[in-house]
Write an enzyme that holds these catalytic residues in place. Structure first.
Site: not given
Ligand SMILES: *Cc1c(COP(=O)(O)O)cnc(C)c1O
Length: 399
Positions: A213, A185, A244
């Site tokens: 991610h 990330s 996310k």
């Protein structure tokens, strides 16, 4: 009382140490939904470039409607863990949707990916086994590994020579599990899953990828790293978050081989001893996966946006970390410079965060820009233009 006064002083001293090191985290307050454009408590409107809202779903009207419908039809809360009386038809439907999306055999839901990672190792592996973990893996993986008695090995970030060395030593154990984040990330680089998988075969190991991610982002249709490297359905364990790209509320999952998921339902402590995800979140989750199965408009827009923005920033002369995700790390190296630049950008209406030690290594300070399908071209232009203006003022790039 007497006890607390000594402890209180101890805590104040700790907090002051954090403050004097310049590491105290203040929270900036937003007074609007999470979106490309947000309103701050001060009334200022800014363009948001630091959310994990990759597909722009955080304020999507369809998701909000699906959440509302689920709440109307299945209530507010479950007041139970899954195995006592906390499983609804919706929970099973969401688990099936996630399995379809990733091409896996079965899925188990958690309250968050932090819990999925916290509860995945200990039920599966013992002191006879080995976990081989990337040095830059997420805190929740590190904590999950700590709760497990398996022998721990660590390899340098995405370093395949080092992974091979560790795998050779780990032949001493019974079973081996290689664990990696799909996207790291702070840099935006993708784990070299093709090479990891080759080494896993060569050294008789299993593979786990945390797709937090990468899911929704990486791969032509956003199916994550297993799509990118043509390994759909081959990796034993994937973990991920609904917090996310997939709407951004809360919720996590582990998906993969069916015996693994089956045993986790029997033994994974954050699943057995923590509440079911509420119907609203589950209903919105089902809607999200239907949306992403139907067509790839959002994934395509995210890819186009990312390419466009990074192209502009590189052309302007910024030092950008090599990335294959929607994360664009603008390298500034100096901690104070990263903070000065972030606040100057906020004055220009661009909302970003500067990162420095200990979040990233010393001397590696940066501003992490996160691109979203919610961004329009004009937003990306405004962001790049602001970076260029401030970059020149602060002598980061040439005039
Ligand atoms: C964000 C993140 C998590 C935590 O996810 P939550 O669902 O918010 O708990 C876990 N692993 C990685 C790699 C992440 O980026």
């Amino acid at each position: 009382m007497a006890n607390y006064s000594a402890f209180q002083k101890h805590l104040s001293d700790e907090i002051n140490t954090i403050k004097s090191a310049g590491l105290y985290k203040d929270e900036r307050i937003i007074a609007s939904p999470q979106s490309a454009k947000i309103r701050l408590q001060s009334g200022q409107e800014v363009l948001n470039f630091c959310a994990n809202n990759y597909l722009g779903l955080s304020d999507n009207p369809g998701l909000i409607e699906a959440a509302t419908q689920a709440m109307q039809k299945r209530g507010y809360g479950m007041s139970s863990v899954r195995f006592i009386c906390g499983t609804q038809d919706l929970h099973k439907e969401l688990e099936a949707s996630i399995s379809r999306f990733f091409g896996t055999e079965d899925t188990i839901l958690y309250a968050a990916c932090f819990d999925a990672n916290g509860g995945v190792f200990e039920p599966l592996l013992t002191e006879e086994d080995a976990i081989i973990s990337d040095a830059l893996n997420h805190a929740s993986i590190i904590d999950g590994v700590r709760l497990c008695k398996a022998v721990r090995y660590r390899y340098a970030n995405a370093n395949m020579e080092d992974l091979e060395t560790q795998l050779k030593t780990a032949q001493a154990q019974r079973f081996r599990l290689i664990v990696t984040d799909g996207v790291f990330s702070m840099d935006g680089n993708v784990a070299p899953l093709d090479k990891i998988y080759e080494l896993a075969k060569k050294y008789d190991a299993m593979v786990m990828v945390d797709e937090s991610h990468s899911a929704g982002v990486v791969g032509t249709t956003g199916r994550g790293t297993t799509e990118q490297f043509n390994l759909r359905g081959q990796v034993e364990i994937l973990t991920g978050t609904l917090g996310k790209a997939f709407g951004g509320a809360i919720g996590g999952f582990t998906t993969g081989k069916k015996e693994i998921i089956d045993l986790l339902r029997q033994r994974s402590r954050p699943y057995l001893f923590s509440n079911s995800i509420p119907p609203a979140v589950v209903g919105a989750g089902i809607y999200t996966f239907q949306l992403l199965e139907r067509d790839t408009t959002l994934q395509d827009k995210l890819h186009t946006n990312t390419e466009y923005f990074i192209g502009k920033m590189k052309a302007a002369g910024f030092d950008i970390k090599p990335t294959q995700s929607a994360i664009c790390a603008v390298m500034l190296y100096d901690a104070k410079l990263s903070q000065d630049m972030a606040s100057a950008l906020q004055k220009e209406g661009i909302y970003v965060t500067g990162f420095y030690f200990p979040v990233v290594p010393k001397g590696q300070a940066r501003i992490r820009v996160q691109i979203s399908a919610a961004h329009e071209k004009e937003h990306l232009d405004k962001c790049a233009d602001a970076f260029i203006k401030i970059g020149k003022e602060l002598k980061i790039i040439k005039n």
